[in-house]
Design a protein around this motif. Structure first.
Motif, PDB file in Angstrom:
ATOM      1  N   GLY A  93       0.780  -1.229   0.000  1.00 40.25           N
ATOM      2  CA  GLY A  93       0.000   0.000   0.000  1.00 40.25           C
ATOM      3  C   GLY A  93       0.807   1.273   0.000  1.00 40.25           C
ATOM      4  O   GLY A  93       1.997   1.294  -0.287  1.00 40.25           O
ATOM      5  N   ASN A  94       0.123   2.326   0.352  1.00 43.18           N
ATOM      6  CA  ASN A  94       0.658   3.670   0.333  1.00 43.18           C
ATOM      7  C   ASN A  94       1.197   3.986   1.724  1.00 43.18           C
ATOM      8  O   ASN A  94       0.461   4.417   2.611  1.00 43.18           O
ATOM      9  CB  ASN A  94      -0.458   4.641  -0.076  1.00 43.18           C
ATOM     10  CG  ASN A  94       0.026   6.057  -0.206  1.00 43.18           C
ATOM     11  OD1 ASN A  94       1.024   6.458   0.371  1.00 43.18           O
ATOM     12  ND2 ASN A  94      -0.728   6.833  -0.968  1.00 43.18           N
ATOM     13  N   LEU A  95       2.486   3.779   1.921  1.00 40.20           N
ATOM     14  CA  LEU A  95       3.097   3.976   3.226  1.00 40.20           C
ATOM     15  C   LEU A  95       3.043   5.433   3.657  1.00 40.20           C
ATOM     16  O   LEU A  95       2.851   5.729   4.850  1.00 40.20           O
ATOM     17  CB  LEU A  95       4.545   3.480   3.198  1.00 40.20           C
ATOM     18  CG  LEU A  95       5.284   3.400   4.524  1.00 40.20           C
ATOM     19  CD1 LEU A  95       4.529   2.541   5.525  1.00 40.20           C
ATOM     20  CD2 LEU A  95       6.678   2.861   4.304  1.00 40.20           C
ATOM     21  N   LEU A  96       3.153   6.340   2.709  1.00 45.43           N
ATOM     22  CA  LEU A  96       3.075   7.767   3.028  1.00 45.43           C
ATOM     23  C   LEU A  96       1.700   8.108   3.597  1.00 45.43           C
ATOM     24  O   LEU A  96       1.588   8.756   4.644  1.00 45.43           O
ATOM     25  CB  LEU A  96       3.371   8.602   1.782  1.00 45.43           C
ATOM     26  CG  LEU A  96       3.407  10.110   1.947  1.00 45.43           C
ATOM     27  CD1 LEU A  96       4.484  10.526   2.936  1.00 45.43           C
ATOM     28  CD2 LEU A  96       3.650  10.767   0.594  1.00 45.43           C
ATOM     29  N   ASP A  97       0.662   7.625   2.950  1.00 40.28           N
ATOM     30  CA  ASP A  97      -0.708   7.864   3.427  1.00 40.28           C
ATOM     31  C   ASP A  97      -0.941   7.188   4.781  1.00 40.28           C
ATOM     32  O   ASP A  97      -1.570   7.767   5.672  1.00 40.28           O
ATOM     33  CB  ASP A  97      -1.720   7.352   2.390  1.00 40.28           C
ATOM     34  CG  ASP A  97      -3.144   7.664   2.786  1.00 40.28           C
ATOM     35  OD1 ASP A  97      -3.435   8.840   3.065  1.00 40.28           O
ATOM     36  OD2 ASP A  97      -3.964   6.717   2.832  1.00 40.28           O
TER      37      ASP A  97
END
Length: 189
Positions: A93-97
């Motif tokens: 997934g989107n680790l930043l998010d």
């Protein structure tokens, strides 16, 4: 807990030796100041202060410079270890998010992952065309040292501080003023 301390001690030792010796094939800092080898610069700043906008401006003004942007797309599409993008992969997934949604849970993971991705970019060999140019310049959007630098440490290295209070993304006059300061700084390295 002891294993974690042992890992951190080993990581600190490795980073300490990296900070004291240049990677094989990389010019020493003395060589940089003597005019040999690429000048390696880093753009530092807090989130949302205009680093990426400034990087785009540099890319436009200095197309011969090698500019490495932060690998944000990589942080937004983390793949499970051992997977290949070509086949059906398991995306974590989107680790930043995830870090923004649950900072208590994901900040350390994100910090470690972003550090490793910056390290990977900064350890890549210099592009051949960069080495052949007269006065090669390599710019990084953040350094691997970003996470550990303190202001006091900056007193011993050349620093150009660009205090931009107004939006410079569309103002050509402000962009030209910034580029004059960058030119002057690079010439004096």
């Amino acid at each position: 807990m002891a294993a974690g301390r042992h890992f951190l001690r080993g990581l600190r030792a490795a980073l300490s030796s990296m900070a004291q010796t240049a990677p094989q094939g990389a010019p020493s800092s003395r060589g940089l100041h003597a005019g040999r080898g690429p000048r390696r610069l880093s753009i530092e700043g807090n989130i949302a202060v205009g680093k990426s906008t400034f990087v785009k401006l540099l890319m436009k003004a200095y197309p011969k410079w090698h500019i490495a942007t932060e690998p944000v797309a990589t942080w937004q599409d983390v793949q499970a270890a051992g997977t290949q993008k070509a086949c059906s992969t398991q995306s974590l997934g989107n680790l930043l998010d995830m870090m923004y949604r649950e900072p208590a849970r994901w900040s350390y993971t994100f910090q470690t992952y972003s550090f490793m991705s910056r390290l990977k970019v900064q350890l890549e060999p210099f592009p051949e065309n960069l080495l052949q140019s007269g006065k090669p310049v390599q710019i990084f959007e953040r350094s691997v040292y970003s996470d550990r630098l303190h202001f006091e440490a900056l007193l011993n290295i050349p620093v150009l501080v660009l205090d931009v209070n107004d939006d410079f993304s569309e103002d050509v006059t402000k962009q030209e003023e910034l580029m004059r300061k960058v030119n002057s700084f690079i010439r004096n390295l």
